[in-house]
Motif scaffolding. Structure first.
Motif, PDB file in Angstrom:
ATOM      1  N   GLY A 596       0.802  -1.209   0.000  1.00 18.91           N
ATOM      2  CA  GLY A 596       0.000   0.000   0.000  1.00 18.91           C
ATOM      3  C   GLY A 596       0.837   1.262   0.000  1.00 18.91           C
ATOM      4  O   GLY A 596       2.069   1.241   0.115  1.00 18.91           O
ATOM      5  N   ASP A 597       0.152   2.391  -0.153  1.00 14.08           N
ATOM      6  CA  ASP A 597       0.823   3.689  -0.177  1.00 14.08           C
ATOM      7  C   ASP A 597       1.235   4.091   1.240  1.00 14.08           C
ATOM      8  O   ASP A 597       0.517   3.835   2.208  1.00 14.08           O
ATOM      9  CB  ASP A 597      -0.117   4.756  -0.768  1.00 14.08           C
ATOM     10  N   ASN A 598       2.378   4.762   1.327  1.00 14.29           N
ATOM     11  CA  ASN A 598       2.887   5.237   2.615  1.00 14.29           C
ATOM     12  C   ASN A 598       2.839   4.117   3.673  1.00 14.29           C
ATOM     13  O   ASN A 598       2.379   4.310   4.799  1.00 14.29           O
ATOM     14  CB  ASN A 598       2.081   6.443   3.095  1.00 14.29           C
TER      15      ASN A 598
END
Length: 665
Positions: A596-598
């Motif tokens: 996932g992002d970040n």
């Protein structure tokens, strides 16, 4: 204490539980066997069978007014309600089933000082407990594996000795306590320690049949019973009476059964071949074989009796490792029987065996069924562990022994063997007021001190104290508590080589072994790919945790934030179900977050949230030492307010020591 209802499910109507019924019957014929432990999954009618047993037991003649159910023909000379005269007459009552709840205290089990009489009248009076009520009857403990170990010891001592002794608070009483002890348990909720398993005479593993025809018969019988209990019970009235009469005949025949030297040697050779510890297995097998011969109407122990006895007396005594499941291989048993010295009939002048030889007898089918049950139980356990792993699976090495270190700050958790805590058992460290009609062991000095200032106002004119209910103080005891140790394990591909993951599993298994010995609750959360999974909800079954851990595959991305959030949810639910058990989160990871992002920022955010909740945590860093080290696990440990430990330092109990020391913080 409760008596079985008159319309309880008939014992003779139970379907597909031949081994269980035989074990219960043999234990009632010869209580010296030492009771029966019934192990089985939920919904297998364990409790139904035990409660139904009392309906077929013969009624008892008891001395009128005796709280210990003395036999009027042979009254116990040491009975606290005695001495009884033989001419006192008799009172007839049904056999009694006494149920011991999991939360029972030692005072409730053994009995205690009658507080009101001691303080108000100045006399020492004994108030009997559950063991006295169970004399000459059945004592039933459901979920015996959840009972405090010291209470299990008390029960098994009384069952083996046939007497209970109370030495406390000025009370010195010994009374008869001969009963059939029956315990039931679901292994998924935790095992009994091997020392306690060995104290049960017989054990039976009960699983639901996989034969649809048998399952249909079970459902039909149960639905018919629920529709019209009276008619259903009446239908089995004749079979119930026949079974009761056969039990009485077997009891009368028991003293006439001959256990020949060759039968004793065969029992000894069989027990030795299975490498059981101690001599209890030999003695229990011998007593059970005698009881089985009496049940079969024989006066000489034959090979069928030895076979049936070994099948019930040896499975739980073969454990060599705390994580080994009890069991007995029927093929090995037959080989041991064939290789042993067969029993001889002292009255037989010829070599022919009237029973048809070692291979004959009605118990062959039962042995076959037992083997099927064991294989079914094993397959069930494999199924419960989930589907076969699709990734790379690393095995653990032999676990190391954890060092025993105690926590200095006492908690208020449930009784266990790890941390200092204020519990229901242990040494007295003070007293407190009683809330309402709260039960518990009274603190005599505290109660007297509380009542003393008011004696003049209450008009005391003679010896003793005038005591009211609100004067009573309860003892505060310091013992040991168990903890919830929740493992949150990174199973992603970033965990590195199979050797590295093997080191991780070895460390966790070592802590699980320590948890088994300390009576902790454990749980397992894993995260890999795109999600986290509760591989094992909090449970007392450390054996199940080890199996799930050993089959854990690795591979895929690292959803670290999801793993932390899933662990937080497990702890939240566990706190609702068992608020007194202090938790500890053991996070095993290299600190990388790749889903996932970040991903890492989200993981740090989840860590900060756990820290705000005050979750005690240990972070075990699995990042390889060679090459570039990112140090992400140490950052994560700082966000969690956790103890940081490098995997390379986990040796000779270092992880266990860190966990215990962290609990003291």
């Amino acid at each position: 204490m409760r008596a079985a209802p008159s319309n309880s499910f008939p014992f003779t109507a139970i379907v597909g539980m031949d081994d269980l019924q035989l074990a219960l019957i043999l234990a009632t014929i010869s209580p010296a066997i030492g009771g029966v432990l019934i192990r089985g999954e939920k919904g297998t009618a364990k409790s139904t069978a035990v409660r139904a047993l009392t309906e077929i037991l013969p009624p008892l003649d008891v001395v009128p007014g005796c709280r210990f159910s003395c036999d009027p023909d042979r009254p116990d000379p040491t009975c606290p309600d005695g001495p009884h005269a033989v001419t006192e007459g008799a009172e007839v009552r049904a056999a009694r089933l006494v149920e011991l709840p999991v939360g029972a205290t030692e005072d409730r089990v053994l009995g205690s000082l009658h507080l009101e009489k001691a303080l108000a009248e100045g006399i020492t009076a004994y108030e009997p407990g559950l063991l006295a009520a169970a004399h000459r009857g059945l004592l039933y403990v459901d979920e015996v594996n959840l009972l405090h170990d010291h209470l299990v010891d008390v029960l098994l001592d009384a069952a083996a000795m046939g007497r209970a002794s109370v030495e406390r608070d000025g009370v010195s009483v010994t009374h008869p306590a001969r009963f059939v002890l029956v315990g039931t348990m679901n292994p998924e909720e935790g095992e009994l320690r091997p020392q306690l398993l060995d104290r049960f005479g017989l054990t039976v593993d009960v699983v639901a049949s996989r034969d649809p025809a048998v399952r249909v018969e079970v459902m039909r019988a149960r639905l018919t019973y629920e529709a019209d209990p009276e008619s259903f019970v009446a239908r089995y009235d004749g079979a119930q009476r026949e079974l009761a009469e056969r039990i009485v005949k077997a009891r009368d025949l028991l003293t006439e059964v001959i256990l020949t030297d060759s039968a004793l040697r065969q029992i000894a050779e069989i027990c030795a071949s299975f490498d059981v510890d101690g001599m209890r297995a030999d003695l229990v097998t011998a007593r059970t074989a005698v009881a089985h011969a009496a049940w079969s109407g024989r006066t000489v122990v034959e090979v069928d009796d030895v076979r049936a006895a070994a099948k019930l007396a040896l499975p739980h005594r073969r454990r060599r490792n705390p994580f080994d499941a009890p069991g007995l291989d029927d093929q090995q048993l037959e080989e041991a029987i064939n290789n042993s010295t067969p029993p001889e009939d002292p009255d037989d002048d010829g070599p022919d065996d009237p029973s048809g030889g070692p291979g004959g007898g009605a118990d062959n089918s039962a042995s076959s069924e037992g083997g099927s049950s064991e294989s079914e139980e094993q397959s069930i356990g494999q199924t419960a562990a989930g589907p076969a792993p699709c990734g790379d699976v690393a095995g653990s090495s032999a676990p190391y022994k954890a060092r025993l270190l105690s926590v200095q700050v006492a908690g208020t958790g449930v009784a266990g063997r790890r941390s200092r805590a204020i519990t229901e058992v242990g040494r007295v460290v003070g007293d407190r007021g009683r809330v309402g009609r709260e039960a518990g062991r009274p603190h005599l000095l505290g109660t007297m001190r509380n009542a003393a200032p008011y004696q003049k106002v209450r008009g005391r004119s003679g010896p003793g104290l005038v005591v009211r209910a609100d004067d009573v103080r309860l003892a505060v005891r310091e013992g040991r508590e168990g903890n919830l140790v929740l493992f949150c394990v990174d199973a992603s591909g970033s965990m590195g080589t199979k050797k590295r993951m093997g080191e991780v599993k070895t460390a966790i298994v070592s802590l699980l072994l320590d948890a088994y010995q300390r009576r902790d609750t454990v749980g397992l959360v894993t995260f890999a790919g795109a999600a986290a999974t509760v591989a094992l909800p909090p449970t007392g079954s450390v054996e199940t945790a080890v199996r799930r851990l050993e089959s854990l595959p690795t591979g895929g991305r690292t959803p670290l934030a999801e793993g932390l959030l899933q662990a937080a949810e497990v702890l939240r639910i566990a706190a609702i179900r068992d608020p007194r058990r202090r938790p500890l989160l053991v996070l095993v990871t290299d600190g990388r977050a790749t889903h996932g992002d970040n991903a890492f920022a989200r993981a740090r955010q989840a860590a900060g949230w756990l820290a705000q909740r005050g979750t005690a945590t240990v972070v075990v860093d699995c990042e390889p030492r060679r090459g570039v080290r990112l140090g992400l696990s140490s950052e994560l440990a700082a966000d969690l307010g956790a103890e940081y430990l490098d995997l390379g330092d986990v040796a000779a109990g270092n992880l266990v020591r860190t966990v215990i020391e962290r609990k003291a913080a």
